[in-house]
Design a protein around this motif. Structure first.
Motif, PDB file in Angstrom:
ATOM      1  N   ALA A  77       0.833  -1.206   0.000  1.00  0.00           N
ATOM      2  CA  ALA A  77       0.000   0.000   0.000  1.00  0.00           C
ATOM      3  C   ALA A  77       0.867   1.256   0.000  1.00  0.00           C
ATOM      4  O   ALA A  77       0.567   2.236  -0.699  1.00  0.00           O
ATOM      5  CB  ALA A  77      -0.930  -0.011   1.209  1.00  0.00           C
ATOM      6  N   TYR A  78       1.937   1.216   0.767  1.00  0.00           N
ATOM      7  CA  TYR A  78       2.863   2.352   0.816  1.00  0.00           C
ATOM      8  C   TYR A  78       3.506   2.591  -0.549  1.00  0.00           C
ATOM      9  O   TYR A  78       3.552   3.727  -1.034  1.00  0.00           O
ATOM     10  CB  TYR A  78       3.947   2.109   1.878  1.00  0.00           C
ATOM     11  CG  TYR A  78       5.022   3.153   1.885  1.00  0.00           C
ATOM     12  CD1 TYR A  78       4.813   4.384   2.501  1.00  0.00           C
ATOM     13  CD2 TYR A  78       6.250   2.932   1.266  1.00  0.00           C
ATOM     14  CE1 TYR A  78       5.799   5.358   2.503  1.00  0.00           C
ATOM     15  CE2 TYR A  78       7.240   3.899   1.268  1.00  0.00           C
ATOM     16  CZ  TYR A  78       7.001   5.110   1.888  1.00  0.00           C
ATOM     17  OH  TYR A  78       7.980   6.073   1.878  1.00  0.00           O
ATOM     18  N   ALA A 113       5.265  20.852  -1.337  1.00  0.00           N
ATOM     19  CA  ALA A 113       4.565  20.655  -0.061  1.00  0.00           C
ATOM     20  C   ALA A 113       3.525  19.549  -0.187  1.00  0.00           C
ATOM     21  O   ALA A 113       3.386  18.709   0.716  1.00  0.00           O
ATOM     22  CB  ALA A 113       3.907  21.964   0.382  1.00  0.00           C
ATOM     23  N   GLY A 114       2.799  19.526  -1.290  1.00  0.00           N
ATOM     24  CA  GLY A 114       1.814  18.472  -1.518  1.00  0.00           C
ATOM     25  C   GLY A 114       2.460  17.101  -1.621  1.00  0.00           C
ATOM     26  O   GLY A 114       1.931  16.104  -1.112  1.00  0.00           O
ATOM     27  N   THR A 120       4.170  11.613   3.542  1.00  0.00           N
ATOM     28  CA  THR A 120       3.975  11.466   4.985  1.00  0.00           C
ATOM     29  C   THR A 120       2.691  10.695   5.268  1.00  0.00           C
ATOM     30  O   THR A 120       2.672   9.806   6.126  1.00  0.00           O
ATOM     31  CB  THR A 120       3.932  12.852   5.665  1.00  0.00           C
ATOM     32  OG1 THR A 120       5.179  13.513   5.434  1.00  0.00           O
ATOM     33  CG2 THR A 120       3.680  12.734   7.155  1.00  0.00           C
ATOM     34  N   HIS A 121       1.640  11.012   4.552  1.00  0.00           N
ATOM     35  CA  HIS A 121       0.371  10.312   4.729  1.00  0.00           C
ATOM     36  C   HIS A 121       0.521   8.826   4.402  1.00  0.00           C
ATOM     37  O   HIS A 121       0.004   7.960   5.121  1.00  0.00           O
ATOM     38  CB  HIS A 121      -0.714  10.952   3.857  1.00  0.00           C
ATOM     39  CG  HIS A 121      -2.058  10.347   4.055  1.00  0.00           C
ATOM     40  ND1 HIS A 121      -2.570   9.396   3.211  1.00  0.00           N
ATOM     41  CD2 HIS A 121      -2.988  10.538   5.019  1.00  0.00           C
ATOM     42  CE1 HIS A 121      -3.757   9.035   3.637  1.00  0.00           C
ATOM     43  NE2 HIS A 121      -4.037   9.706   4.736  1.00  0.00           N
ATOM     44  N   ALA A 122       1.225   8.523   3.338  1.00  0.00           N
ATOM     45  CA  ALA A 122       1.456   7.123   2.962  1.00  0.00           C
ATOM     46  C   ALA A 122       2.219   6.394   4.060  1.00  0.00           C
ATOM     47  O   ALA A 122       1.917   5.238   4.381  1.00  0.00           O
ATOM     48  CB  ALA A 122       2.218   7.049   1.639  1.00  0.00           C
ATOM     49  N   LEU A 127       2.465   2.646   8.670  1.00  0.00           N
ATOM     50  CA  LEU A 127       2.755   2.370  10.071  1.00  0.00           C
ATOM     51  C   LEU A 127       1.511   1.915  10.835  1.00  0.00           C
ATOM     52  O   LEU A 127       1.599   1.037  11.704  1.00  0.00           O
ATOM     53  CB  LEU A 127       3.369   3.604  10.737  1.00  0.00           C
ATOM     54  CG  LEU A 127       4.765   3.970  10.254  1.00  0.00           C
ATOM     55  CD1 LEU A 127       5.224   5.287  10.859  1.00  0.00           C
ATOM     56  CD2 LEU A 127       5.760   2.870  10.556  1.00  0.00           C
ATOM     57  N   SER A 128       0.363   2.481  10.488  1.00  0.00           N
ATOM     58  CA  SER A 128      -0.864   2.083  11.183  1.00  0.00           C
ATOM     59  C   SER A 128      -1.242   0.636  10.835  1.00  0.00           C
ATOM     60  O   SER A 128      -1.793  -0.091  11.663  1.00  0.00           O
ATOM     61  CB  SER A 128      -2.017   3.021  10.862  1.00  0.00           C
ATOM     62  OG  SER A 128      -2.439   2.886   9.530  1.00  0.00           O
ATOM     63  N   LYS A 129      -0.921   0.206   9.615  1.00  0.00           N
ATOM     64  CA  LYS A 129      -1.215  -1.180   9.210  1.00  0.00           C
ATOM     65  C   LYS A 129      -0.248  -2.180   9.845  1.00  0.00           C
ATOM     66  O   LYS A 129      -0.566  -3.349   9.963  1.00  0.00           O
ATOM     67  CB  LYS A 129      -1.176  -1.321   7.694  1.00  0.00           C
ATOM     68  CG  LYS A 129      -2.341  -0.673   7.008  1.00  0.00           C
ATOM     69  CD  LYS A 129      -2.310  -0.915   5.519  1.00  0.00           C
ATOM     70  CE  LYS A 129      -3.539  -0.301   4.884  1.00  0.00           C
ATOM     71  NZ  LYS A 129      -3.748  -0.774   3.528  1.00  0.00           N
TER      72      LYS A 129
END
Length: 131
Positions: A77-78, A113-114, A120-122, A127-129
């Protein structure tokens, strides 16, 4: 000849500096954006294929555990999210080339920046997974 050397270097330097933030023609921008979109699409498709292959490999691995599968899924996913962010960044940078001066600089800063935010979101999702 030497009297002209210094002024010529100054003129050349100024011309190069001004050219860095100059706008491209609309046709050139459109072609560059289309090429960037095509390249991004190809890279995301490749990342998805690789991700599916890696997850399938983790799932069929005889000694593999549920954690191995979870880790492979998170990494997949990352990788896909980063490929998407790379493509979006490339397209945004190409679109900025239609602008000039400060507008172009600001556009590129927003694109950077985007891109940083998407990466960072990825990573946060990855990390949450893993937990």
């Amino acid at each position: 000849m030497q009297k002209l050397l210094l002024p010529m270097i100054g003129i050349l330097t100024t011309a190069l500096a001004c050219g860095c933030n100059s706008a491209k023609s609309p046709a050139a921008v459109a072609a560059d954006v289309a090429a960037a979109r095509q390249q991004a699409s190809t890279e995301v498709a490749d990342a998805r294929k690789d991700a599916a292959r890696n997850v399938d490999s983790a799932a069929t691995n005889v000694g593999g555990s549920a954690k191995d599968l979870s880790d492979a899924s998170a990494k997949a996913a990352y990788d896909v999210a980063v490929a998407q962010a790379d493509g979006d960044h490339s397209v945004a940078i190409q679109q900025c080339s239609a602008l000039t001066g400060e507008a172009q600089k600001s556009c590129k800063e927003r694109a950077e920046a985007g891109y940083d935010q998407a990466k960072t979101h990825a990573n946060v999702i990855r990390l949450s997974k893993l937990q």
